[in-house]
Design a protein around this motif. Structure first.
Motif, mmCIF file in Angstrom:
data_model
loop_
_atom_site.group_PDB
_atom_site.id
_atom_site.type_symbol
_atom_site.label_atom_id
_atom_site.label_comp_id
_atom_site.label_asym_id
_atom_site.label_seq_id
_atom_site.Cartn_x
_atom_site.Cartn_y
_atom_site.Cartn_z
ATOM 1 N N MET A 1 0.786 -1.262 -0.103
ATOM 2 C CA MET A 1 -0.043 -0.016 -0.049
ATOM 3 C C MET A 1 0.945 1.236 0.072
ATOM 4 S SD MET A 1 -3.392 -0.689 2.251
ATOM 5 C CE MET A 1 -2.678 -0.925 3.778
ATOM 6 N N MET B 1 -10.312 4.116 1.901
ATOM 7 C CA MET B 1 -11.378 4.835 2.490
ATOM 8 C C MET B 1 -12.315 3.861 3.233
ATOM 9 S SD MET B 1 -12.878 7.588 -0.071
ATOM 10 C CE MET B 1 -13.968 8.375 1.076
ATOM 11 N N GLN C 1 -2.403 6.321 -2.114
ATOM 12 C CA GLN C 1 -3.770 6.115 -2.207
ATOM 13 C C GLN C 1 -4.730 6.487 -1.180
ATOM 14 O OE1 GLN C 1 -3.254 1.745 -1.474
ATOM 15 N NE2 GLN C 1 -2.483 1.204 -3.712
ATOM 16 N N LEU C 2 -4.097 7.325 -0.292
ATOM 17 C CA LEU C 2 -4.999 7.947 0.668
ATOM 18 C C LEU C 2 -5.685 9.091 0.135
ATOM 19 C CD1 LEU C 2 -2.657 7.313 4.013
ATOM 20 C CD2 LEU C 2 -5.200 6.389 3.546
ATOM 21 N N THR D 1 -10.097 18.298 -4.071
ATOM 22 C CA THR D 1 -9.295 17.443 -4.315
ATOM 23 C C THR D 1 -7.960 17.752 -3.802
ATOM 24 O OG1 THR D 1 -10.410 17.442 -6.508
ATOM 25 C CG2 THR D 1 -8.093 16.213 -6.567
ATOM 26 N N ALA E 1 -14.795 7.758 -20.095
ATOM 27 C CA ALA E 1 -16.345 7.758 -19.467
ATOM 28 C C ALA E 1 -17.145 8.263 -20.268
ATOM 29 C CB ALA E 1 -16.239 8.190 -18.209
ATOM 30 N N THR E 2 -17.005 9.371 -20.960
ATOM 31 C CA THR E 2 -17.919 10.306 -21.775
ATOM 32 C C THR E 2 -17.852 10.053 -23.211
ATOM 33 O OG1 THR E 2 -16.243 11.735 -21.418
ATOM 34 C CG2 THR E 2 -18.170 11.991 -20.145
ATOM 35 N N SER F 1 -9.096 13.629 0.113
ATOM 36 C CA SER F 1 -10.266 14.520 -0.618
ATOM 37 C C SER F 1 -11.655 14.496 0.130
ATOM 38 C CB SER F 1 -10.213 14.268 -2.046
ATOM 39 O OG SER F 1 -8.881 14.041 -2.497
ATOM 40 N N ALA F 2 -12.023 13.599 0.395
ATOM 41 C CA ALA F 2 -13.446 13.360 1.131
ATOM 42 C C ALA F 2 -13.562 14.080 2.318
ATOM 43 C CB ALA F 2 -13.664 12.031 1.254
ATOM 44 N N GLU G 1 -13.214 17.889 1.250
ATOM 45 C CA GLU G 1 -14.030 18.247 0.447
ATOM 46 C C GLU G 1 -13.613 19.153 -0.843
ATOM 47 O OE1 GLU G 1 -18.417 19.487 1.084
ATOM 48 O OE2 GLU G 1 -17.527 19.662 2.986
ATOM 49 N N LEU H 1 -8.044 9.902 -1.956
ATOM 50 C CA LEU H 1 -9.374 9.896 -1.979
ATOM 51 C C LEU H 1 -9.722 10.216 -0.396
ATOM 52 C CD1 LEU H 1 -10.940 6.934 -4.212
ATOM 53 C CD2 LEU H 1 -10.683 9.458 -4.607
ATOM 54 N N LEU H 2 -9.395 9.537 0.429
ATOM 55 C CA LEU H 2 -9.865 9.829 1.711
ATOM 56 C C LEU H 2 -9.554 11.297 2.171
ATOM 57 C CD1 LEU H 2 -10.698 8.783 4.371
ATOM 58 C CD2 LEU H 2 -8.284 8.259 4.967
ATOM 59 N N LEU I 1 -16.494 13.560 -2.588
ATOM 60 C CA LEU I 1 -15.525 13.231 -3.686
ATOM 61 C C LEU I 1 -15.964 13.771 -5.266
ATOM 62 C CD1 LEU I 1 -14.129 9.882 -2.762
ATOM 63 C CD2 LEU I 1 -13.010 12.078 -2.539
ATOM 64 N N ALA J 1 -18.842 9.991 2.734
ATOM 65 C CA ALA J 1 -17.567 10.470 2.282
ATOM 66 C C ALA J 1 -17.288 10.553 0.963
ATOM 67 C CB ALA J 1 -16.609 9.466 3.160
ATOM 68 N N TRP K 1 -4.539 14.625 -7.914
ATOM 69 C CA TRP K 1 -3.492 13.475 -8.148
ATOM 70 C C TRP K 1 -4.217 12.696 -9.431
ATOM 71 C CZ3 TRP K 1 -5.911 8.763 -8.130
ATOM 72 C CH2 TRP K 1 -7.341 8.714 -7.535
ATOM 73 N N LEU K 2 -5.498 12.737 -9.662
ATOM 74 C CA LEU K 2 -6.033 12.019 -10.547
ATOM 75 C C LEU K 2 -5.355 12.453 -12.237
ATOM 76 C CD1 LEU K 2 -8.068 9.747 -10.615
ATOM 77 C CD2 LEU K 2 -9.513 11.341 -11.630
ATOM 78 N N ARG L 1 -12.346 0.888 -25.462
ATOM 79 C CA ARG L 1 -13.571 -0.070 -25.041
ATOM 80 C C ARG L 1 -14.652 0.867 -25.542
ATOM 81 N NH1 ARG L 1 -14.685 -2.192 -19.509
ATOM 82 N NH2 ARG L 1 -12.543 -1.790 -19.292
ATOM 83 N N ARG M 1 -1.768 11.690 -12.810
ATOM 84 C CA ARG M 1 -1.676 10.370 -12.829
ATOM 85 C C ARG M 1 -2.215 9.835 -14.309
ATOM 86 N NH1 ARG M 1 -4.684 6.318 -12.744
ATOM 87 N NH2 ARG M 1 -6.261 7.415 -11.638
#
Lengths: 570, 266
Positions: free
Chosen positions: A1, B255, A5-6, A17, A533-534, A11-12, A15, A8-9, B203, B199, A199-200, A299, A203
């Motif tokens: 790990m 998370m 990777q933290l 990025t 995605a779009t 950012s959450a 509130e 997202l946490l 995001l 949470a 970060w996204l 895809r 990356r």
């Protein structure tokens, strides 16, 4: 790990990025406003706590410039109070394991960053902050911390300057204890710095950009200059437009294709108004662009050409076409031979798609995006990714840049024609494109569509425009330009060419593009990473729309032919 | 408010009053809200509370007018008319719920126009009749104005006929109740799942197309009810469906560990 990777946490909780990066073993955690640095050797629980504390400080406004400007050497005392206050303020969103850190008695002593600062300055006893609180490095907190909440680029470059200056002063005064080479602060970055991108973005785009550094090697100087001077130039051009521009400075008509332009004020075309010349892009543009990873794009795009399609009135199929059966029965009853094709079948279409990508390389693309890099870099990355992905899938694809210097000098720069190979040379031509000059969107669209229709060679055609939405040229601004571009699109659609516009990372007025392209054929993406995605649904809806247009016009043609035949009979 | 035997729904604002008022006035209703926030459940609960049958149509882009209104079938050389779900609702005075209406083609939704204004009529040109909607008929459509709106949007002429009710994910305390009730978990588990969901919803730009809906939280709760570990359940029901991206998955896993992981010593 790994600690990133933290992100997202963090950012959450914060509130917004926030990225998480590794700090050296034993180093206390801290944040520069966009990135939280935590000890990479610490245990997972301590890492989570350290990240949560820093994210809470960001969320609770503890690191605002008004506090940090006055904090002086009292960072530890301030953190001792404010850390608990910030955690308590964000308690509802904290993981249970972090809540145990809060010293409620201390948290209750302060109600705001300012109150915590007042306590820190006073002589009152303040408990030493726990180790997981890390440190505040006031000199290295970006001013972007607060401005990022305001949402990116914004108009007021004037607003930012004083803050930059004050921070600069602050940094010089107080950043004595840091020996690090990478400054967490970039003078030339717009508000938001690298933070808003998060970060996204880095990356996904595989950014080589050092955290503290400026732009990419070799691109630094123009980037930096454009951050201020282009903006000014643009304003000047805008104001000049209202005052009336002199006629096109380039007198002699260039060689190239001639197109009309729609004059919305007079409600008619100006015949042979624009001259579009194909200009070979400067191939010596340095090393070829690193081919982006097109895996995620393949895809959604792969399914485009091969969509399952339900066709009525088939001789075979998995369902009965009731309407056809009824008609057949009626015909049978009437005594005529019925059509036996009474099934609905699901048919896989074959690939017959050609795509022409038009990349806006006008000066406005040189604007820095809210994420730090120039809009141009985002658009170029997207153009490269889409072109490669479509090419890999076997679609016919071409990529052209466009810009203009008045109506006689609309330039279209073929990076890859339909017949060209998509090789390192093409990629280096793409890398060599540098934003300059203006945007005469309508002429570029007309030329792109006509090239696509002449050379595409397939029934389904898609014109993809990558633009930041700032259409401006000599005598081509505001409502006039929008109306002409809209007209050019309508012409192409009527001929069955699908049109789609993507603006990527552009802070400019997206509403203008919405007016031109309509909401259904335009999307504003925060960065190229959201493409996979779009693009699928966007491409599909654009193609379907064009298909409908084509059917209608075919229908009309046939009806006219029938009419003509009947007339000739009588 | 809702009948004890009816589907479980906890009102958050005054959506029930609006629904009842619109129902009594014969106005069509447009439900807006993100995926999995309880639109369908709300309609089910209201239909039960109002004592009307509910006819649901899941819209898709192949849905034709005939699928809604009805068609002729063949029977031994003769044709026989069969009502579609919309016609059935009009005749019976049922609540007709068109789920995800934007998925339907726009030329299909035009058939709703005469039904959704003062006329309350359904013209069936193949039969040559115009049906007046029976009392109790109510048209309800749902639509998710999130990510799709770039691609598809409701025709203005359609949406202007509707009374709009905007639903969103319920506030944490309500959502905890909902998760606990629907998944049959204890309040503590529900609270922690909801905290994780909240949470994830904070995001914004993390590359997630959708956020963790009430529905996925309930799914996670139900997996816990089957004896799964809380974290494994969240991984399977919440993180897995949200993304395929390996690094976003890793971030979500962290998370989940932070919010649902082994209880802290404190």
């Amino acid at each position: 790990m790994t600690v990133d990777q933290l992100g997202l946490l963090a950012s959450a909780i914060a509130e917004r990025t926030v990225e998480v990066a590794a700090a050296g073993p034993g180093e206390p955690s801290w944040t520069d406003g966009a990135v939280v640095f935590v000890d990479r050797e610490a245990g997972p629980r301590d890492q989570v706590r350290a990240v949560a504390v820093q994210a809470c400080l960001l969320a609770a406004g503890s690191l605002g410039p008004e506090v940090l400007g006055r904090i002086g050497r009292r960072e530890r005392r301030y953190l001792g109070v404010e850390g608990h206050r910030a955690l308590a303020a964000q308690e509802a969103v904290l993981p249970l394991g972090v809540r145990g850190v809060i010293d409620r008695a201390t948290a209750a002593r302060s109600g705001s960053p300012a109150a915590s600062l007042a306590l820190a300055v006073s002589r009152e006893a303040i408990p030493e902050p726990p180790a997981v609180f890390g440190v505040i490095r006031s000199g290295r907190v970006r001013t972007a911390v607060t401005a990022a909440e305001g949402g990116g680029d914004g108009e007021g470059s004037g607003r930012h300057v004083p803050r930059r200056e004050s921070e600069q002063v602050l940094r010089e005064l107080e950043d004595g204890d840091e020996g690090g080479g990478e400054g967490g602060f970039d003078l030339f970055n717009p508000v938001g710095g690298g933070g808003a991108a998060g970060w996204l973005l880095r990356r996904l785009l595989g950014s080589e950009r050092g955290r503290g550094g400026g732009g990419q090697p070799g691109a630094d100087a123009p980037t930096h200059r454009s951050a201020t001077s282009r903006r000014v130039a643009r304003r000047a051009a805008l104001s000049a437009a209202t005052g009336g521009l002199p006629d096109d400075p380039e007198a002699g008509p260039g060689r190239g294709a001639v197109y009309p332009e729609w004059n919305v004020h007079a409600q008619r075309y100006r015949a042979a108004w624009c001259t579009v010349g194909e200009v070979e892009p400067d191939g010596e543009g340095g090393e070829p662009l690193v081919p982006p990873d097109t895996h995620g794009l393949r895809r959604p795009l792969a399914r485009l050409g091969l969509e399952l399609e339900r066709r009525r009135r088939q001789p075979d199929g998995d369902d009965i076409d009731i309407d056809a059966v009824v008609e057949a029965q009626v015909e049978l009853a009437a005594g005529s031979a019925p059509d036996e094709a009474v099934y609905v079948d699901t048919v896989r279409g074959r690939r017959d798609l050609s795509v022409l990508v038009l990349l806006d390389v006008s000066g406005s693309a040189g604007e820095p995006s809210p994420t730090g890099r120039r809009v141009h870099e985002h658009q170029r990355a997207a153009a490269a990714a889409l072109t490669l992905a479509l090419h890999d899938l076997g679609d016919r694809v071409a990529l052209y840049g466009f810009r203009s210097l008045g109506r006689q000098a609309v330039q279209v720069l073929p990076v890859k024609r339909f017949g060209d190979r998509l090789d390192a040379r093409a990629l280096s031509r793409l890398a060599g494109l540098e934003p300059a000059a203006y945007t005469r969107l309508g002429a570029a669209i007309r030329h792109g569509a006509s090239v696509l229709e002449a050379e595409g060679g397939t029934a389904r055609r898609l014109l993809l425009v990558l633009s930041d939405g700032f259409a401006y040229d000599h005598g081509y601004g505001g409502a006039y330009g929008e109306a002409d571009a809209r007209r050019a699109l309508a012409e192409a659609r009527r001929r069955g060419t699908a049109c789609l516009c993507l603006s990527i990372a552009a802070g400019t007025d997206v509403r203008a593009l919405r007016r031109v392209f309509g909401t259904a054929a335009h999307a504003a993406l925060p960065h190229a990473g959201t493409l996979p995605a779009t693009v699928g649904p966007l491409f599909r809806s654009a193609l379907q729309r064009a298909e409908a247009h084509r059917r209608v016009s075919q229908h009309r043609q046939r009806a006219q032919e029938r009419l003509r035949i009947e007339e000739s009979r009588t | 408010m809702s009948d004890t035997t009816g589907p479980y729904y906890v009102p958050v604002g005054h959506e029930e009053q609006v629904f009842r008022a619109a129902f009594r006035q014969g106005l069509p209703i447009l439900l807006k809200g993100p995926t999995g926030c309880g639109k369908t459940r709300f309609v089910e609960a209201m239909a039960a509370a109002l004592g009307r049958p509910l006819i649901t149509v899941a819209c898709h882009d192949d849905l034709t007018t005939a699928d809604l209104v009805g068609r002729y079938l063949l029977q031994g050389g003769d044709t026989r008319w069969v009502d579609g779900p919309l016609t059935r609702a009009v005749r019976e005075g049922a609540i007709c719920y068109l789920d995800e209406i934007v998925e339907a083609r726009q030329d299909t939704t035009v058939v709703l126009h005469p039904l959704s204004d003062h006329r309350r009529q359904l013209p069936i040109d193949r039969l040559g009749v115009t049906l007046d909607a029976a009392p109790g008929f109510c048209l309800v459509v749902s639509y998710n104005p999130g990510y799709q709106s770039v691609l598809k949007d409701l025709k203005d002429s359609t949406r202007q006929r509707m009374v709009a009710i905007a639903l969103d994910f319920p506030p944490p305390d309500v959502e905890e109740k909902v998760v606990a009730h629907e998944a049959g978990t204890d309040p503590e588990t529900a609270a922690r799942l909801v905290q994780l969901g909240q949470a994830i919803r904070r995001l914004e730009a993390a590359g997630l197309r959708e956020v963790a809906s009430t529905r996925v939280l309930i799914a996670a709760g139900r997996l816990v009810g089957e004896g799964l570990d809380l974290r494994a359940a969240a991984q399977a029901a919440v993180a897995g469906p949200l993304t395929d991206d390996p690094s976003v998955t890793a971030g979500l896993a962290r998370m989940i560990d932070a919010y649902l992981g082994g209880d802290a010593e404190s």
